[in-house]
Design a protein around this motif. Sequence first.
Motif, PDB file in Angstrom:
ATOM      1  N   ALA A   1       8.644 -11.143  13.127  1.00 11.74           N
ATOM      2  CA  ALA A   1       9.936 -12.108  12.934  1.00 11.74           C
ATOM      3  C   ALA A   1       9.512 -12.920  11.684  1.00 11.74           C
ATOM      4  CB  ALA A   1      10.150 -13.125  14.130  1.00 11.74           C
ATOM      5  N   LEU A   2       8.174 -13.319  11.297  1.00 13.54           N
ATOM      6  CA  LEU A   2       7.620 -13.969  10.221  1.00 13.54           C
ATOM      7  C   LEU A   2       7.530 -13.089   8.947  1.00 13.54           C
ATOM      8  CD1 LEU A   2       4.782 -16.095  12.003  1.00 13.54           C
ATOM      9  CD2 LEU A   2       7.248 -16.790  11.075  1.00 13.54           C
ATOM     10  N   GLY A   3       7.760 -11.619   9.057  1.00  7.08           N
ATOM     11  CA  GLY A   3       7.766 -10.682   8.010  1.00  7.08           C
ATOM     12  C   GLY A   3       6.403 -10.190   7.791  1.00  7.08           C
ATOM     13  N   LEU A   4       5.626 -10.082   9.085  1.00  7.19           N
ATOM     14  CA  LEU A   4       4.443  -9.625   8.992  1.00  7.19           C
ATOM     15  C   LEU A   4       4.184  -8.196   9.967  1.00  7.19           C
ATOM     16  CD1 LEU A   4       1.936 -12.656   9.665  1.00  7.19           C
ATOM     17  CD2 LEU A   4       2.498 -11.704   7.513  1.00  7.19           C
ATOM     18  N   LYS A   5       3.797  -7.023   9.217  1.00  6.13           N
ATOM     19  CA  LYS A   5       3.643  -5.868  10.156  1.00  6.13           C
ATOM     20  C   LYS A   5       2.226  -6.254  10.907  1.00  6.13           C
ATOM     21  CE  LYS A   5       6.207  -2.981   6.851  1.00  6.13           C
ATOM     22  NZ  LYS A   5       6.082  -1.792   6.035  1.00  6.13           N
ATOM     23  N   ARG A   6       2.266  -4.995  11.879  1.00  5.86           N
ATOM     24  CA  ARG A   6       1.128  -5.289  12.927  1.00  5.86           C
ATOM     25  C   ARG A   6      -0.154  -5.589  12.332  1.00  5.86           C
ATOM     26  NH1 ARG A   6      -0.256  -0.445  17.410  1.00  5.86           N
ATOM     27  NH2 ARG A   6      -1.535  -1.854  18.427  1.00  5.86           N
ATOM     28  N   ARG A   7      -0.786  -4.879  11.292  1.00  5.13           N
ATOM     29  CA  ARG A   7      -2.209  -5.165  11.079  1.00  5.13           C
ATOM     30  C   ARG A   7      -2.100  -6.300  10.241  1.00  5.13           C
ATOM     31  NH1 ARG A   7      -4.538   0.746   9.459  1.00  5.13           N
ATOM     32  NH2 ARG A   7      -5.597   1.352  11.346  1.00  5.13           N
ATOM     33  N   ALA A   8      -1.212  -6.622   9.257  1.00  2.00           N
ATOM     34  CA  ALA A   8      -1.105  -8.022   8.594  1.00  2.00           C
ATOM     35  C   ALA A   8      -1.075  -9.252   9.481  1.00  2.00           C
ATOM     36  CB  ALA A   8       0.267  -7.959   7.846  1.00  2.00           C
ATOM     37  N   GLY A   9      -0.117  -9.002  10.839  1.00  7.28           N
ATOM     38  CA  GLY A   9      -0.159  -9.704  11.713  1.00  7.28           C
ATOM     39  C   GLY A   9      -1.643 -10.304  12.420  1.00  7.28           C
ATOM     40  N   TYR A  10      -2.281  -9.376  12.573  1.00  5.75           N
ATOM     41  CA  TYR A  10      -3.659  -9.349  13.442  1.00  5.75           C
ATOM     42  C   TYR A  10      -4.561 -10.381  12.340  1.00  5.75           C
ATOM     43  CZ  TYR A  10      -8.291  -8.600  14.681  1.00  5.75           C
ATOM     44  OH  TYR A  10      -9.676  -8.853  14.690  1.00  5.75           O
ATOM     45  N   PHE A  11      -4.482 -10.015  11.003  1.00  8.73           N
ATOM     46  CA  PHE A  11      -5.543 -10.683  10.190  1.00  8.73           C
ATOM     47  C   PHE A  11      -5.264 -12.049  10.036  1.00  8.73           C
ATOM     48  CE2 PHE A  11      -6.641  -5.831   8.729  1.00  8.73           C
ATOM     49  CZ  PHE A  11      -7.819  -6.221   9.465  1.00  8.73           C
TER      50      PHE A  11
ATOM     51  N   GLN B   1      -5.353  -5.059   2.275  1.00  9.01           N
ATOM     52  CA  GLN B   1      -3.803  -4.525   2.354  1.00  9.01           C
ATOM     53  C   GLN B   1      -2.948  -5.697   3.083  1.00  9.01           C
ATOM     54  OE1 GLN B   1      -4.115  -0.864   4.440  1.00  9.01           O
ATOM     55  NE2 GLN B   1      -4.692   0.560   2.489  1.00  9.01           N
ATOM     56  N   ALA B   2      -3.701  -6.338   3.980  1.00 10.08           N
ATOM     57  CA  ALA B   2      -2.820  -7.451   4.627  1.00 10.08           C
ATOM     58  C   ALA B   2      -2.976  -8.864   3.769  1.00 10.08           C
ATOM     59  CB  ALA B   2      -3.333  -7.630   6.153  1.00 10.08           C
ATOM     60  N   LEU B   3      -4.032  -9.146   3.304  1.00 10.31           N
ATOM     61  CA  LEU B   3      -4.211 -10.441   2.777  1.00 10.31           C
ATOM     62  C   LEU B   3      -4.734 -10.312   1.181  1.00 10.31           C
ATOM     63  CD1 LEU B   3      -6.484 -11.844   5.654  1.00 10.31           C
ATOM     64  CD2 LEU B   3      -4.052 -12.326   5.404  1.00 10.31           C
ATOM     65  N   PRO B   4      -4.117 -11.257   0.548  1.00 16.18           N
ATOM     66  CA  PRO B   4      -3.446 -12.228   0.577  1.00 16.18           C
ATOM     67  C   PRO B   4      -1.983 -12.252   0.820  1.00 16.18           C
ATOM     68  CG  PRO B   4      -3.890 -12.313  -1.782  1.00 16.18           C
ATOM     69  CD  PRO B   4      -4.491 -11.151  -1.286  1.00 16.18           C
ATOM     70  N   ALA B   5      -1.278 -11.154   0.669  1.00 11.59           N
ATOM     71  CA  ALA B   5       0.108 -10.938   0.818  1.00 11.59           C
ATOM     72  C   ALA B   5       0.777 -11.493   1.633  1.00 11.59           C
ATOM     73  CB  ALA B   5       0.195  -9.265   0.749  1.00 11.59           C
ATOM     74  N   ALA B   6       0.087 -11.554   3.050  1.00 19.53           N
ATOM     75  CA  ALA B   6       0.700 -12.176   4.187  1.00 19.53           C
ATOM     76  C   ALA B   6       1.104 -13.515   3.923  1.00 19.53           C
ATOM     77  CB  ALA B   6      -0.325 -12.211   5.349  1.00 19.53           C
ATOM     78  N   TRP B   7       0.456 -14.317   2.889  1.00 20.18           N
ATOM     79  CA  TRP B   7       0.967 -15.849   2.628  1.00 20.18           C
ATOM     80  C   TRP B   7       1.856 -15.862   1.634  1.00 20.18           C
ATOM     81  CZ3 TRP B   7      -1.364 -16.930   6.720  1.00 20.18           C
ATOM     82  CH2 TRP B   7      -2.542 -16.744   7.160  1.00 20.18           C
ATOM     83  N   ASP B   8       2.342 -14.860   1.107  1.00 18.69           N
ATOM     84  CA  ASP B   8       3.504 -15.011   0.418  1.00 18.69           C
ATOM     85  C   ASP B   8       4.913 -14.805   1.112  1.00 18.69           C
ATOM     86  OD1 ASP B   8       1.881 -14.684  -1.884  1.00 18.69           O
ATOM     87  OD2 ASP B   8       2.116 -12.452  -1.934  1.00 18.69           O
TER      88      ASP B   8
END
Length: 278
Positions: free
Chosen positions: A34-44, A73-80
């Motif tokens: 719901a925040l825009g994070l896929k599974r692995r991105a959500g974990y990290f 692959q997950a960070l720092p993109a998650a913070w965008d």
Amino acid sequence: MMTDIRLARQSWRRLEPVHAMIYFVPEAAERYAALGLKRRAGYFASRGAAFGPASPELVIATFYNFCPTLVRQALPAAWDVTTPEKVTEARLDAAGAALRRAGVHEIKELAETAALARRAAERAGEHLQGRPLFAAHAALAWPDDPLLELWHAQTLLREFRGDGHVAALLAEGVGGLDALVLHGATGTTPTAFLKASRGWPEEEWAAAEEALRERGLLDGGELTEEGRTFRQRIEDRTDELALPAYAALSDDELARLAELARIFGRSVVDAGLLTFSL
């Protein structure tokens, strides 16, 4: 008075499912998505959010055994797409929802168990040095809900022990991938799951296995006698490094926590909250 290391380990191990389920339950994946994070991105992002907008380098260093490519692959993109504060809130909300689904909130000893675990976690907070992942989580506010108080307490105890485990691995010359290979060789966690979840290329995994065979720690894909002794030494040292937290409790209180921890850990396992898929 020396803290009983056996009881301390039992308390951590038996209560660990209360924390660990957050990495498997659908409630977490749904809230991160719901925040825009896929599974692995959500974990990290969720485990690293206590640092603030954590860099991939910081997560690679502190999580220790994940392939760096997977982290990047997950960070720092998650913070965008979201913020550490929103991810932390989503993680706590998911933990509460999953534990309630398992009926943990209905266990009559909840308040007692949360109080004992919190005392240990707060004592751990007096030993921040060299424990970066624990220290980041220790700076988060304590939840008011006893159910979430218990989850947060075990989260702190888990990360406190984990930072000590990393220190023990480093002291023995065991890198993150080496630690995974040795763990898989024990048979306690399927190697296929470790490979899939940690993201190391097959050729790097094979090279690590060969290096451990040359050290006399592996025979084929199994631990040698030397390997079992070596790994047990690391586990024993990790247990010793976790003792400062449990020193907050008397022997009777620690025995009580170990007894209660079995009830809570079993309830999580029986509810299927630790089920994982490859």
